[in-house]
Every structure is written in C-alpha cells, then in structure tokens.
Design an enzyme around this catalytic site. Structure first.
Site, mmCIF file in Angstrom:
data_model
loop_
_atom_site.group_PDB
_atom_site.id
_atom_site.type_symbol
_atom_site.label_atom_id
_atom_site.label_comp_id
_atom_site.label_asym_id
_atom_site.label_seq_id
_atom_site.Cartn_x
_atom_site.Cartn_y
_atom_site.Cartn_z
ATOM 1 N N TYR A 1 39.140 -6.962 94.042
ATOM 2 C CA TYR A 1 40.317 -7.790 93.779
ATOM 3 C C TYR A 1 41.584 -6.936 93.733
ATOM 4 C CZ TYR A 1 36.776 -11.277 92.787
ATOM 5 O OH TYR A 1 35.707 -12.128 92.899
ATOM 6 N N GLU B 1 27.554 -15.921 86.127
ATOM 7 C CA GLU B 1 27.512 -15.579 87.546
ATOM 8 C C GLU B 1 27.322 -16.783 88.462
ATOM 9 O OE1 GLU B 1 25.538 -12.203 88.866
ATOM 10 O OE2 GLU B 1 26.276 -10.928 87.268
#
Length: 324
Positions: free
Chosen positions: A105, A158
């Site tokens: 990111y 997740e």
C-alpha cells in the site's frame, strides 16, 4: 550418544498433509509489489475526482493498518499455538507475506499521492474511530484469549473485514481503471484466500475436539463477535462510501464475505442475503484470484514469474462440517 536438545524440522515426515500443501501453495504464489508497474496507473488516477482520490487513499490506509496488525501480531500469536513444526513454518510464511501486503500500500501511495497526502492518510488511519475499534477488538483477542478464539478473530479479519477495502479497487478494475493497483489487490486476495482457509481448517481441528456443550457455548461467542464486528463495519462503510453512493453495495459485499468466513470455520452462514447473486457483478468478477500476465522487462507481473496459481478452495481443507 548425547540427548536431543533441539529437534530439526523433517519435511519428509509430515504430520498433516495440509501443512505441506499450504506451504507449497504459498511459496508458488510468492510475489513482491516492486514487480507491478504501478506508475502505469497515473493517467487513470488523474482522471478521478478529488472525492474518489480521498476514498481510494483512505481505503488503502485502512487496509495498511489491518495488514500491519496481521504481520506484527496475528501470525505471531497463531504460531504460538501450532500443533507441529510444519505449521510453524507455514505461519512464518504467512507473517512475511502480511508484511509484503502492508508495504504494498505504501508503494501505491508513493506512486499516486503527494507527501502531504500520504501524511493525511496515515493521520486519518491513526484517528478513525471505527478503524481503530476493529483493530482493538481483534488485537485484544490475539493478546488475551484462547487459541481457538484467536483463530476465529484471524479468519474474521482476513476473510471478512478486509473486504470493505477490497471493494473499491475491484470496482475500478471492473471499469478498466487502476488495473495495476488492482493487480496488487488481487495478489493480496489470493494470499488471504489461502490464509483464511488454512487457519479455518486448523480451527476446525480444535473445534471438533470440544464437547457438544462446549461447541454450543463457543458458537454463541463466535456469532456475538461477528455481530459486534459487523455493526462497527457498517459504520466504517457508511463513513467511507455514503457520499459516493456505494454504502449499501459494499455492505452486501461484506455480508457475503462474513458468510464465507463462517464457512472457512465450518459454521453455518449468518446473513440470508449474503450470497454472490446479491453482490455487484463487476466486483464479483474482479474477486477471481486469477491474475494478469505481464512482461514489462524490468518490471514484471506475477503471472510472468509464477504462471497461474489457483487459490486453495474450501474443499481442500474439508474435514467435515457436521457441527453439533
């Protein structure tokens, strides 16, 4: 002969074949963000509105926080409860890849955002109440709860909580924008698919060792936790997406993935409308974990290096779902 002080890991004697299969799957899927030509998305980025810039940036900021939590604490606490040394090795791999995800990111930010914008993103992450609350809920379970509860928290994170963020790049991918950014997201989803099913499988092993009464009490706790996380996630989604008009679409996507998380844990789905048919088809098409084949010479996509690597399916970990 001296007594054994420390045991060497012997991969020729595998206690659980799922450990070996998961190790092989994860190593086949290895990738790095530096191999994806993110700069090719700059024209698409310039075509987006200021509102869209903020949305994408904050979405990825939130995902950075969750992957940081997984890399620094999530895999660590799960590894402490491993059944055998091969499982420890798998969690070592998972921990490293979660660090790769978190770094990815920042690669996106450095390509698309100014330094001032990057500082704003991380300040927003540090102070967003809903984002911080879900990190707190999950991490408190990691730090103080029992092994099975830690596995539930990990799978919920997740397979469920990440997806309020994944919706955005998948939507843009379906509209042929930010395709290289989306390539990274699809690689992350491919990893998380294996992580979620593997940890869910390990949960099922322990869950089946509980008595019927213990299972019932545990299920009450598990569904209460999911409700708590979903209620917070709805507020997080509203803050991110209401102004652009996507909030309800994202919430449908969340309910679908909440049910998937429960399936990974061998449990019954919670949300009656959490089915693929109710999710935006553009996003469902993008959620496929097949990735693009790139050859950019010095910058290559994952397909060029690795070929097609399919994610493990829930059935690969199926040890029976006849819950009491």
């Amino acid at each position: 002969m001296a007594e054994t002080y420390y045991k060497a890991i012997n991969w020729n004697q595998v206690e659980d074949q799922i450990d070996k299969a998961t190790w092989e799957k994860l190593t086949e899927q290895f990738w790095l963000d530096t191999r994806i030509p993110l700069s090719n998305d700059r024209d698409d980025w310039r075509s987006l509105s200021a509102q869209e810039h903020t949305l994408v940036s904050h979405v990825f900021g939130g995902l950075t926080l969750l992957d940081t939590l997984q890399s620094q604490d999530g895999a660590d606490v799960l590894r402490d409860d491993a059944r055998n040394p091969k499982e420890v090795a798998v969690f070592n791999n998972i921990q490293f890849m979660e660090s790769v995800h978190a770094k990815s990111y920042s690669s996106i930010f450095s390509t698309l955002n100014t330094t001032e914008e990057i500082n704003e993103i991380f300040d927003w992450v540090d102070h967003n109440p809903y984002l911080q609350k879900k990190a707190q809920i999950v991490n408190e379970i990691y730090q103080s709860h029992k092994p099975l509860e830690k596995k539930v928290a990990s799978v919920f994170l997740e397979t469920f909580l990440f997806y309020s963020g994944f919706y955005t790049p998948l939507y843009y991918l379906g509209n042929n924008k930010l395709t290289n950014v989306a390539e990274i997201i699809k690689l992350i989803i491919r990893d998380e698919s294996v992580h979620g099913t593997y940890i869910g499988y390990k949960f099922q092993l322990g869950f089946k060792e509980l008595s019927a009464d213990q299972q019932a009490k545990f299920q009450d706790w598990m569904y209460d936790l999911l409700y708590q996380l979903y209620n917070n996630e709805e507020k997080y989604t509203t803050e991110l997406y209401e102004e652009i008009g996507w909030a309800e679409d994202v919430n449908r996507f969340l309910r679908y993935n909440a049910n998937k998380a429960l399936m990974n844990l061998g449990q019954s789905p919670l949300f009656a409308d959490g089915i693929a048919e109710n999710v935006n088809p553009i996003v469902m098409n993008g959620i496929s974990t097949e990735t693009n084949n790139h050859d950019f010479f010095s910058q290559v996509g994952n397909g060029y290096l690795l070929g097609k690597v399919a994610s493990m399916k829930n059935s690969d970990y199926d040890i029976g779902r006849d819950n009491n």
